[in-house]
Design a protein around this motif. Structure first.
Motif, short mmCIF file in Angstrom:
data_model
loop_
_atom_site.label_atom_id
_atom_site.label_comp_id
_atom_site.label_asym_id
_atom_site.label_seq_id
_atom_site.Cartn_x
_atom_site.Cartn_y
_atom_site.Cartn_z
N GLY A 42 0.78 -1.22 0.00
CA GLY A 42 0.00 0.00 0.00
C GLY A 42 0.81 1.28 0.00
N LYS A 43 2.13 1.15 -0.10
CA LYS A 43 3.00 2.33 -0.08
C LYS A 43 3.83 2.41 -1.35
N GLU A 44 4.36 3.61 -1.61
CA GLU A 44 5.22 3.80 -2.77
C GLU A 44 6.61 3.22 -2.50
N ARG A 45 7.31 2.96 -3.61
CA ARG A 45 8.69 2.49 -3.50
C ARG A 45 9.53 3.58 -2.85
N GLU A 46 10.37 3.20 -1.92
CA GLU A 46 11.08 4.15 -1.07
C GLU A 46 12.58 3.89 -1.13
N PHE A 47 13.34 4.95 -1.35
CA PHE A 47 14.80 4.86 -1.40
C PHE A 47 15.36 4.45 -0.04
N ASP A 111 16.09 9.08 -6.26
CA ASP A 111 14.99 9.13 -7.22
C ASP A 111 14.98 7.84 -8.03
N ALA A 112 13.88 7.11 -8.01
CA ALA A 112 13.79 5.85 -8.75
C ALA A 112 14.03 6.06 -10.25
#
Length: 128
Positions: A42-47, A111-112
């Motif tokens: 449920g979350k965005e991809r995170e660095f 930044d992806a």
């Protein structure tokens, strides 16, 4: 084209350690800046962390500074993420990624969009 394969994930308890590995298929790995990201449900991809082609420069997300350590071995085409003092909030699928350039500024590395190649991910589950 670079193929990336992560390994080392698993289920651990809070406070434990895990070491993730990323194996790359191409010799161009040694000229690529590399990174680790994670994505929880449920979350965005995170660095999480990034490392320059030589290993001389590293960047970390604030949430993992002092707990996670990124490293690479260009002779073996591998990159690692040592994760210590794991917390339940570290639970996620962890991805390694390779960029087209050997270096990146901190804002680029996090930044992806800087990364062109991604692994399939490895699950890390931390129980309390």
């Amino acid at each position: 084209q670079v193929q990336l394969v992560e390994s080392g994930g698993g289920m651990v308890q809070a406070g434990d350690s895990l070491r993730l590995s990323c194996a790359a298929s191409a010799r161009t790995f040694s000229s690529s800046g590399m990174g680790w990201f994670r994505q929880a449900p449920g979350k965005e991809r995170e660095f999480q962390a990034a490392i320059s082609w030589s290993g001389s420069t590293t960047f970390y997300a604030d949430s993992v500074k002092g707990r996670f350590t990124i490293s690479r071995d260009n002779a073996k085409n591998t990159m690692s993420l040592q994760m210590n003092s794991l917390k339940p909030e570290d639970t996620a699928v962890y991805y390694c990624a390779a960029g087209l350039r050997p270096y990146c500024a901190s804002y680029e590395c996090s930044d992806a969009g800087f990364y062109n190649y991604w692994g399939q991910g490895t699950q890390v589950t931390v129980s309390s």
